[in-house]
Write a protein that holds these residues in place. Sequence first.
Motif, PDB file in Angstrom:
ATOM      1  N   VAL A   1       0.871  -1.182   0.000  1.00 35.51           N
ATOM      2  CA  VAL A   1       0.000   0.000   0.000  1.00 35.51           C
ATOM      3  C   VAL A   1       0.900   1.220   0.000  1.00 35.51           C
ATOM      4  CG1 VAL A   1      -1.862   1.221   1.218  1.00 35.51           C
ATOM      5  CG2 VAL A   1      -1.688  -1.274   1.422  1.00 35.51           C
ATOM      6  N   SER A   2       0.543   2.228  -0.781  1.00 40.82           N
ATOM      7  CA  SER A   2       1.332   3.460  -0.762  1.00 40.82           C
ATOM      8  C   SER A   2       0.468   4.626  -1.221  1.00 40.82           C
ATOM      9  CB  SER A   2       2.570   3.321  -1.660  1.00 40.82           C
ATOM     10  OG  SER A   2       3.456   4.389  -1.404  1.00 40.82           O
ATOM     11  N   MET A   3       1.012   5.821  -1.080  1.00 41.24           N
ATOM     12  CA  MET A   3       0.302   6.997  -1.596  1.00 41.24           C
ATOM     13  C   MET A   3       0.459   7.059  -3.109  1.00 41.24           C
ATOM     14  SD  MET A   3      -1.522   9.274  -0.118  1.00 41.24           S
ATOM     15  CE  MET A   3      -1.261  10.855  -0.924  1.00 41.24           C
ATOM     16  N   PHE A   4       1.687   6.895  -3.573  1.00 38.19           N
ATOM     17  CA  PHE A   4       1.988   6.966  -5.008  1.00 38.19           C
ATOM     18  C   PHE A   4       2.789   5.743  -5.430  1.00 38.19           C
ATOM     19  CE2 PHE A   4       1.320  11.485  -4.389  1.00 38.19           C
ATOM     20  CZ  PHE A   4       0.900  11.946  -5.624  1.00 38.19           C
ATOM     21  N   ALA A   5       2.553   5.304  -6.644  1.00 35.74           N
ATOM     22  CA  ALA A   5       3.439   4.301  -7.243  1.00 35.74           C
ATOM     23  C   ALA A   5       4.568   5.079  -7.914  1.00 35.74           C
ATOM     24  CB  ALA A   5       2.675   3.480  -8.276  1.00 35.74           C
TER      25      ALA A   5
ATOM     26  N   TYR B   1       2.838  -1.157   4.268  1.00 34.61           N
ATOM     27  CA  TYR B   1       2.790   0.218   3.759  1.00 34.61           C
ATOM     28  C   TYR B   1       4.184   0.629   3.309  1.00 34.61           C
ATOM     29  CZ  TYR B   1       2.213   5.144   3.188  1.00 34.61           C
ATOM     30  OH  TYR B   1       2.210   6.393   2.623  1.00 34.61           O
ATOM     31  N   PHE B   2       4.304   1.145   2.112  1.00 37.81           N
ATOM     32  CA  PHE B   2       5.593   1.628   1.600  1.00 37.81           C
ATOM     33  C   PHE B   2       5.556   3.155   1.533  1.00 37.81           C
ATOM     34  CE2 PHE B   2       8.195  -1.955   0.211  1.00 37.81           C
ATOM     35  CZ  PHE B   2       7.291  -3.001   0.390  1.00 37.81           C
ATOM     36  N   GLU B   3       6.534   3.748   2.185  1.00 35.82           N
ATOM     37  CA  GLU B   3       6.613   5.202   2.236  1.00 35.82           C
ATOM     38  C   GLU B   3       7.217   5.720   0.926  1.00 35.82           C
ATOM     39  OE1 GLU B   3       5.582   7.462   4.630  1.00 35.82           O
ATOM     40  OE2 GLU B   3       6.123   8.685   2.916  1.00 35.82           O
ATOM     41  N   CYS B   4       6.537   6.670   0.301  1.00 33.10           N
ATOM     42  CA  CYS B   4       7.143   7.213  -0.927  1.00 33.10           C
ATOM     43  C   CYS B   4       7.845   8.538  -0.657  1.00 33.10           C
ATOM     44  CB  CYS B   4       6.115   7.352  -2.036  1.00 33.10           C
ATOM     45  SG  CYS B   4       4.716   8.367  -1.628  1.00 33.10           S
TER      46      CYS B   4
ATOM     47  N   LEU C   1      -5.418   2.317   6.555  1.00 35.33           N
ATOM     48  CA  LEU C   1      -6.025   1.284   5.709  1.00 35.33           C
ATOM     49  C   LEU C   1      -5.179  -0.004   5.760  1.00 35.33           C
ATOM     50  CD1 LEU C   1      -8.070   0.470   3.374  1.00 35.33           C
ATOM     51  CD2 LEU C   1      -6.264   1.194   1.797  1.00 35.33           C
ATOM     52  N   THR C   2      -3.868   0.158   5.708  1.00 37.31           N
ATOM     53  CA  THR C   2      -2.961  -1.004   5.760  1.00 37.31           C
ATOM     54  C   THR C   2      -3.165  -1.771   7.065  1.00 37.31           C
ATOM     55  OG1 THR C   2      -1.368   0.416   4.621  1.00 37.31           O
ATOM     56  CG2 THR C   2      -0.554  -1.699   5.404  1.00 37.31           C
ATOM     57  N   LYS C   3      -3.250  -1.045   8.156  1.00 41.76           N
ATOM     58  CA  LYS C   3      -3.454  -1.654   9.478  1.00 41.76           C
ATOM     59  C   LYS C   3      -4.785  -2.415   9.504  1.00 41.76           C
ATOM     60  CE  LYS C   3      -3.676   0.142  14.292  1.00 41.76           C
ATOM     61  NZ  LYS C   3      -4.874  -0.446  14.752  1.00 41.76           N
TER      62      LYS C   3
END
Length: 263
Positions: A38-42, A248-251, A233-235
């Motif tokens: 899950v992330s904000m941006f790819a 969750y991957f931080e961008c 959402l990831t949680k």
Amino acid sequence: MKARDLIDELEKVGSAPDVTCDTVKSGDPDKEIKKVAVSMFATVKNIKEISAWGADMLLVHEPTYYDHLEAGNVTPVTEAKRELVEKSGMVIYRHHDRMHAGEPDGIAEGELYYLGLRGRVEKTPYFASYLMTLDEPKTALELADLMESELGIKHVRIAGERSKKAKNIALCFGTPGGVFELLCNDGVDAVLVGEACEWQVAEYARDAAELGINKSLVVMGHIGSERDGMRLLTKRLSEAHPELEFKYFECGEVYSYTEDKNS
Ligand SMILES: [Fe+2]
Ligand SMILES: [Fe+2]
């Protein structure tokens, strides 16, 4: 579980507009999934990291190809990025409209959860913008401090009043509609926003404060103002689906700063 099953579940939360950006951007929705990022941006960097983690699927909040409905021009950047995305084999799904259409709005809920702000939240006529009456009024400086300490935002910017308590605030996470209208509203002391038009909104707050009217604009940056919704959402998905692995991957923020000489 197939990617399609998770998408069906996400699409049950709230209704999307007739034309929605919540669609599969890449990959086969019939793919069996075990690992979901899950992330904000790819971002390009994120796709590489997420692909190395072995994700079968990626849920993002924002566009991948710089256009709300991904109908923008084909450029060397979009072509190279598309190649990278397709090579990864991941299913990319954008979870945006329904994220905001939930009751409560999933992005606002996450931001308030991690900021630790409590109070009464009500809808405005504008998509993804809310009014909130804080249980404990805070100054713009106190709000900015919380954003830096609790959300890890690097440089929160304040226009207008910094030191008077704000009780009634507007939540305009991301770049929603109605930011200027809400700031002009007599009952609103401060507007929290992802990004806003400086010449209009920020200057209005500055002049208001100089005239002795309690108005602040607190600018969080687009990612800083929404990513905690995707973190929450990831949680929630991890708790609901112990058979799957979610991460969750931080961008990171889009801008780098002059004090970070090595970034
Ligand atoms: Fe959003
Ligand atoms: Fe956004």
